[in-house]
Design a protein around this motif. Structure first.
Motif, short mmCIF file in Angstrom:
data_model
loop_
_atom_site.label_atom_id
_atom_site.label_comp_id
_atom_site.label_asym_id
_atom_site.label_seq_id
_atom_site.Cartn_x
_atom_site.Cartn_y
_atom_site.Cartn_z
N TYR A 168 0.94 -1.21 0.08
CA TYR A 168 0.04 0.00 -0.11
C TYR A 168 0.94 1.23 0.15
CZ TYR A 168 0.41 1.99 4.71
OH TYR A 168 1.02 2.63 5.80
N LEU A 201 2.03 1.86 -3.43
CA LEU A 201 0.64 2.12 -4.56
C LEU A 201 0.29 3.75 -3.94
CD1 LEU A 201 -1.37 -1.04 -4.36
CD2 LEU A 201 0.06 -0.29 -6.11
N LEU A 202 0.65 4.03 -2.77
CA LEU A 202 0.09 5.49 -2.09
C LEU A 202 1.01 6.33 -2.92
CD1 LEU A 202 -1.13 7.58 -0.42
CD2 LEU A 202 0.57 7.04 1.21
N SER A 226 0.35 6.72 -6.85
CA SER A 226 -1.00 7.79 -6.74
C SER A 226 -0.59 9.05 -6.41
CB SER A 226 -2.17 7.04 -5.69
OG SER A 226 -3.16 7.91 -5.58
N ASP A 265 1.36 10.36 -9.65
CA ASP A 265 0.47 10.59 -10.89
C ASP A 265 -0.56 11.44 -10.93
OD1 ASP A 265 2.11 8.35 -12.01
OD2 ASP A 265 0.89 6.95 -11.53
N ASP A 266 -1.07 11.76 -9.69
CA ASP A 266 -2.15 12.65 -9.41
C ASP A 266 -2.00 13.58 -8.30
OD1 ASP A 266 -4.73 13.73 -9.76
OD2 ASP A 266 -5.98 12.22 -8.73
N ARG A 270 -5.86 11.11 0.55
CA ARG A 270 -5.32 10.19 -0.32
C ARG A 270 -4.54 8.96 0.86
NH1 ARG A 270 -3.25 10.81 -5.28
NH2 ARG A 270 -4.81 12.62 -5.42
N GLU A 311 -7.23 7.04 1.83
CA GLU A 311 -8.05 5.90 0.68
C GLU A 311 -6.95 4.66 0.76
OE1 GLU A 311 -7.79 8.38 -2.70
OE2 GLU A 311 -9.51 9.57 -2.04
N PHE A 312 -5.86 4.80 1.16
CA PHE A 312 -4.81 3.90 0.90
C PHE A 312 -4.64 3.05 2.40
CE2 PHE A 312 -4.13 5.64 -3.05
CZ PHE A 312 -3.50 4.55 -3.92
N HIS A 326 3.39 7.69 -16.19
CA HIS A 326 2.89 7.11 -14.91
C HIS A 326 3.63 5.92 -14.48
CE1 HIS A 326 -1.64 8.62 -14.92
NE2 HIS A 326 -0.81 9.36 -15.23
N CYS A 374 0.78 0.85 -16.97
CA CYS A 374 0.17 1.46 -15.75
C CYS A 374 -1.39 1.11 -15.70
CB CYS A 374 0.38 3.06 -15.76
SG CYS A 374 -0.88 3.84 -16.92
N SER A 375 -1.93 0.74 -16.93
CA SER A 375 -3.31 0.48 -17.23
C SER A 375 -3.60 -0.39 -18.33
CB SER A 375 -4.15 1.70 -17.21
OG SER A 375 -3.82 2.49 -18.21
#
Length: 176
Positions: A9, A12-13, A16, A19-20, A31, A34-35, A140, A154-155
């Protein structure tokens, strides 16, 4: 007791946030929630800019191609977060380790959490499992948590774009 509350996590945080990027401190704190982070952060002047610096330093790790360079950068980050590990039991999470000072602000906490989490991610999953998306022009971050360790995009959207480019290149060779 959780031995690795910082693993996936935390990386990933960081991705995140990279990227944003949130507009303000409140967005950063939201945020973290959220994580899965439940702790409260003491408000400090410059929190927003301080976390941006943490993320920029982390992106140097992402962009490092050699394992030795990544290790050196992460060791520097963990030394900057310098706090001895401590057992804690807060917010109903059960006993686990923290690698940061208890009263630290959001930037200091995220430097510790992200540097330790990234280190754990790379040593347990592989030093190659953190990089930029391979679909041009996307920049990203890819945190590879796949079973086979071969995530390139990334997606699904970026993977599809790259597949379409490869197909078009193969179907319509450039005439010279």
């Amino acid at each position: 007791m959780h031995l690795n509350p910082y693993g996936e996590y935390a990386v990933l945080l960081a991705a995140s946030l990279a990227d944003d990027w949130p507009e303000d401190r409140a967005g950063i704190v939201e945020r973290t929630r959220e994580f899965g982070m439940t702790m409260r952060f003491s408000a400090e002047p410059g929190d927003h800019a301080g976390v941006r610096e943490v993320i920029d330093d982390w992106l140097r790790v992402v962009d490092a191609h050699e394992p030795d360079e990544r290790a050196a950068l992460l060791n520097t980050e963990m030394a900057a977060a310098a706090a001895y590990p401590r057992l804690t039991d807060h917010d109903g999470e059960g006993w686990h380790l923290h690698y940061r000072d208890e009263k630290a602000g959001v930037a200091a906490v995220l430097r510790a959490v992200i540097s330790v989490g990234t280190s754990l991610h790379l040593v347990t999953r592989g030093m190659h499992r953190l990089h930029r998306c391979e679909s041009d022009p996307c920049t990203h971050v890819v945190v590879d948590v796949t079973r086979n360790g071969r995530q390139r995009y990334c997606s699904v959207r970026c993977a599809n774009r790259a597949a379409v480019r490869r197909h078009r290149a193969a179907s319509h060779p450039v005439k010279r």
